[in-house]
Design a protein around this motif. Structure first.
Motif, PDB file in Angstrom:
ATOM      1  N   ASN A 179     -18.696 -53.462 -20.485  1.00 51.30           N
ATOM      2  CA  ASN A 179     -20.140 -52.995 -19.964  1.00 51.30           C
ATOM      3  C   ASN A 179     -20.417 -52.762 -18.790  1.00 51.30           C
ATOM      4  OD1 ASN A 179     -20.718 -54.018 -22.799  1.00 51.30           O
ATOM      5  ND2 ASN A 179     -21.288 -56.024 -22.040  1.00 51.30           N
ATOM      6  N   VAL A 180     -19.313 -51.938 -18.150  1.00 49.93           N
ATOM      7  CA  VAL A 180     -19.434 -51.555 -16.860  1.00 49.93           C
ATOM      8  C   VAL A 180     -19.446 -49.920 -16.701  1.00 49.93           C
ATOM      9  CG1 VAL A 180     -18.047 -51.533 -14.796  1.00 49.93           C
ATOM     10  CG2 VAL A 180     -18.422 -53.657 -15.972  1.00 49.93           C
ATOM     11  N   TYR A 181     -18.593 -49.291 -17.628  1.00 52.89           N
ATOM     12  CA  TYR A 181     -18.479 -47.869 -17.330  1.00 52.89           C
ATOM     13  C   TYR A 181     -19.576 -47.004 -17.316  1.00 52.89           C
ATOM     14  CZ  TYR A 181     -16.288 -43.297 -17.905  1.00 52.89           C
ATOM     15  OH  TYR A 181     -15.734 -42.040 -17.464  1.00 52.89           O
ATOM     16  N   HIS A 182     -20.798 -47.395 -17.969  1.00 52.22           N
ATOM     17  CA  HIS A 182     -22.040 -46.600 -18.098  1.00 52.22           C
ATOM     18  C   HIS A 182     -22.919 -46.645 -16.911  1.00 52.22           C
ATOM     19  CE1 HIS A 182     -23.496 -50.642 -19.605  1.00 52.22           C
ATOM     20  NE2 HIS A 182     -24.430 -50.248 -18.570  1.00 52.22           N
ATOM     21  N   HIS A 183     -22.326 -47.626 -15.963  1.00 57.86           N
ATOM     22  CA  HIS A 183     -22.891 -47.614 -14.531  1.00 57.86           C
ATOM     23  C   HIS A 183     -22.090 -46.617 -13.457  1.00 57.86           C
ATOM     24  CE1 HIS A 183     -25.585 -51.180 -15.142  1.00 57.86           C
ATOM     25  NE2 HIS A 183     -24.511 -51.672 -15.626  1.00 57.86           N
ATOM     26  N   PHE A 184     -21.028 -46.050 -14.027  1.00 57.38           N
ATOM     27  CA  PHE A 184     -20.555 -45.173 -12.868  1.00 57.38           C
ATOM     28  C   PHE A 184     -21.211 -44.029 -12.765  1.00 57.38           C
ATOM     29  CE2 PHE A 184     -15.915 -46.662 -14.455  1.00 57.38           C
ATOM     30  CZ  PHE A 184     -16.113 -47.837 -13.951  1.00 57.38           C
ATOM     31  N   ALA A 185     -21.550 -43.850 -11.508  1.00 61.89           N
ATOM     32  CA  ALA A 185     -22.615 -42.492 -11.275  1.00 61.89           C
ATOM     33  C   ALA A 185     -21.502 -41.329 -11.193  1.00 61.89           C
ATOM     34  CB  ALA A 185     -23.249 -42.699  -9.953  1.00 61.89           C
ATOM     35  N   ASP A 186     -20.194 -41.499 -10.639  1.00 63.18           N
ATOM     36  CA  ASP A 186     -19.400 -40.343 -10.478  1.00 63.18           C
ATOM     37  C   ASP A 186     -18.020 -41.020 -11.269  1.00 63.18           C
ATOM     38  OD1 ASP A 186     -17.727 -38.268  -9.798  1.00 63.18           O
ATOM     39  OD2 ASP A 186     -17.888 -38.800  -7.526  1.00 63.18           O
ATOM     40  N   PRO A 187     -17.902 -40.527 -12.706  1.00 65.96           N
ATOM     41  CA  PRO A 187     -16.905 -40.947 -13.196  1.00 65.96           C
ATOM     42  C   PRO A 187     -15.507 -40.145 -13.106  1.00 65.96           C
ATOM     43  CG  PRO A 187     -18.812 -40.654 -14.693  1.00 65.96           C
ATOM     44  CD  PRO A 187     -19.119 -39.994 -13.520  1.00 65.96           C
ATOM     45  N   PRO A 188     -15.757 -38.982 -12.987  1.00 69.96           N
ATOM     46  CA  PRO A 188     -14.428 -38.356 -12.331  1.00 69.96           C
ATOM     47  C   PRO A 188     -13.549 -39.123 -11.246  1.00 69.96           C
ATOM     48  CG  PRO A 188     -16.048 -36.705 -13.055  1.00 69.96           C
ATOM     49  CD  PRO A 188     -16.679 -37.897 -12.935  1.00 69.96           C
ATOM     50  N   ALA A 189     -14.440 -39.181 -10.107  1.00 71.11           N
ATOM     51  CA  ALA A 189     -13.950 -40.033  -8.950  1.00 71.11           C
ATOM     52  C   ALA A 189     -13.398 -41.246  -9.573  1.00 71.11           C
ATOM     53  CB  ALA A 189     -14.919 -40.069  -7.990  1.00 71.11           C
ATOM     54  N   MET A 190     -14.329 -41.991  -9.866  1.00 69.95           N
ATOM     55  CA  MET A 190     -13.378 -43.510 -10.476  1.00 69.95           C
ATOM     56  C   MET A 190     -12.184 -43.216 -11.326  1.00 69.95           C
ATOM     57  SD  MET A 190     -13.788 -46.706 -10.402  1.00 69.95           S
ATOM     58  CE  MET A 190     -15.266 -47.302  -9.620  1.00 69.95           C
ATOM     59  N   ASN A 191     -12.427 -42.423 -12.318  1.00 71.77           N
ATOM     60  CA  ASN A 191     -11.454 -42.388 -13.421  1.00 71.77           C
ATOM     61  C   ASN A 191     -10.028 -42.015 -12.853  1.00 71.77           C
ATOM     62  OD1 ASN A 191     -12.955 -43.315 -15.615  1.00 71.77           O
ATOM     63  ND2 ASN A 191     -13.549 -41.089 -16.156  1.00 71.77           N
ATOM     64  N   ALA A 192     -10.324 -41.379 -11.717  1.00 77.52           N
ATOM     65  CA  ALA A 192      -8.978 -40.860 -11.006  1.00 77.52           C
ATOM     66  C   ALA A 192      -8.437 -41.971 -10.284  1.00 77.52           C
ATOM     67  CB  ALA A 192      -9.530 -39.717  -9.885  1.00 77.52           C
ATOM     68  N   THR A 193      -9.291 -42.771  -9.729  1.00 76.23           N
ATOM     69  CA  THR A 193      -8.449 -44.033  -9.242  1.00 76.23           C
ATOM     70  C   THR A 193      -8.042 -45.111 -10.199  1.00 76.23           C
ATOM     71  OG1 THR A 193     -10.504 -45.522  -9.004  1.00 76.23           O
ATOM     72  CG2 THR A 193     -10.334 -43.743  -7.378  1.00 76.23           C
ATOM     73  N   LEU A 194      -8.494 -44.947 -11.333  1.00 80.74           N
ATOM     74  CA  LEU A 194      -7.933 -45.874 -12.356  1.00 80.74           C
ATOM     75  C   LEU A 194      -6.563 -45.239 -12.969  1.00 80.74           C
ATOM     76  CD1 LEU A 194     -11.422 -46.670 -14.207  1.00 80.74           C
ATOM     77  CD2 LEU A 194     -10.376 -48.359 -12.847  1.00 80.74           C
ATOM     78  N   LEU A 195      -6.685 -44.296 -13.201  1.00 79.47           N
ATOM     79  CA  LEU A 195      -5.396 -43.458 -13.673  1.00 79.47           C
ATOM     80  C   LEU A 195      -4.110 -43.850 -12.620  1.00 79.47           C
ATOM     81  CD1 LEU A 195      -4.284 -41.641 -15.899  1.00 79.47           C
ATOM     82  CD2 LEU A 195      -4.590 -39.804 -14.034  1.00 79.47           C
ATOM     83  N   ARG A 196      -4.645 -43.725 -11.154  1.00 80.78           N
ATOM     84  CA  ARG A 196      -3.659 -43.790 -10.122  1.00 80.78           C
ATOM     85  C   ARG A 196      -3.087 -45.523 -10.145  1.00 80.78           C
ATOM     86  NH1 ARG A 196      -6.427 -42.165  -6.233  1.00 80.78           N
ATOM     87  NH2 ARG A 196      -7.044 -43.912  -5.301  1.00 80.78           N
ATOM     88  N   ALA A 197      -4.096 -46.399 -10.600  1.00 82.76           N
ATOM     89  CA  ALA A 197      -3.726 -47.663 -10.364  1.00 82.76           C
ATOM     90  C   ALA A 197      -2.813 -48.105 -11.591  1.00 82.76           C
ATOM     91  CB  ALA A 197      -5.072 -48.428 -10.386  1.00 82.76           C
TER      92      ALA A 197
END
Length: 203
Positions: free
Chosen positions: A115-133
């Motif tokens: 119940n967190v993802y829908h709060h992301f205002a910039d999904p591409p930026a956040m997803n890039a950091t998740l992929l990298r992690a």
């Protein structure tokens, strides 16, 4: 009271008060979906008060680790207290940022959020950091819910009452666009779903 308002209130009350039973069920669901086991290194994004962080830390055991990411300073203190009360020494609390998970590169076998993802205002930026992690071949699981009506036109609107949530199809598309593969969505119960995807092994 309208049907829409009733459904909205039901979803809101469910999300605001996850019970011990809910946490246990979600823990088992995440362990199965992500292949979590003793020795795994796992990241939780938006950990709140740390209920799932503690549960997953017990699953990975002393040879594993959980990176517990949270934006809110008061919540980070709550996580610290929960971890200490549970007698765990395998949790690293991480200060999150709106568009950066702040996790070390290739640190995690698995990452999850509820119940967190829908709060992301910039999904591409956040997803890039998740992929990298994630380590190559690592997996991510996202538990979230559909809006009662239409989806917001922009990500920043997904946390607004009228459009609260996002479609599973949108989430799959955004993860795939970020470089994740094998993305699948499964309905957990009415309006709530889990999406699982992987970082390619060769990436």
């Amino acid at each position: 009271m309208t049907r829409t308002l009733l459904v909205t209130l039901f979803v809101a009350s469910h999300l605001a008060a996850q019970t011990a039973q809910d946490n246990a069920a979600d823990t088992r669901r995440l362990v199965t979906a992500l292949g979590i086991h003793a020795g795994s290194v796992v990241g939780e994004i938006g950990a709140g008060s740390g209920e799932l962080t503690v549960a997953i830390a017990r699953e990975v055991g002393p040879d594993g680790r959980v990176f517990s990411n949270e934006l809110n300073a008061e919540r980070r203190k709550e996580i610290e207290k929960s971890v200490a009360a549970a007698g765990l020494a395998n949790v690293t609390i991480v200060e999150g940022a709106p568009s950066d998970a702040n996790l070390p590169a290739a640190c995690c076998d698995a990452i999850f959020m509820r119940n967190v993802y829908h709060h992301f205002a910039d999904p591409p930026a956040m997803n890039a950091t998740l992929l990298r992690a994630l380590k190559p071949g690592g997996a991510i699981a996202v538990i979230d819910f559909r809006p009662e009506g239409n989806e917001a036109d922009v990500p920043s609107g997904r946390s607004k009452d009228k459009f609260h949530g996002l479609y599973a199809e949108t989430l799959v598309h955004e993860l795939t666009s970020a470089g994740f593969t094998e993305a699948t969505a499964e309905t957990m119960f009415k309006g709530v779903y889990i999406v699982v995807a992987k970082r390619p092994p060769s990436q």
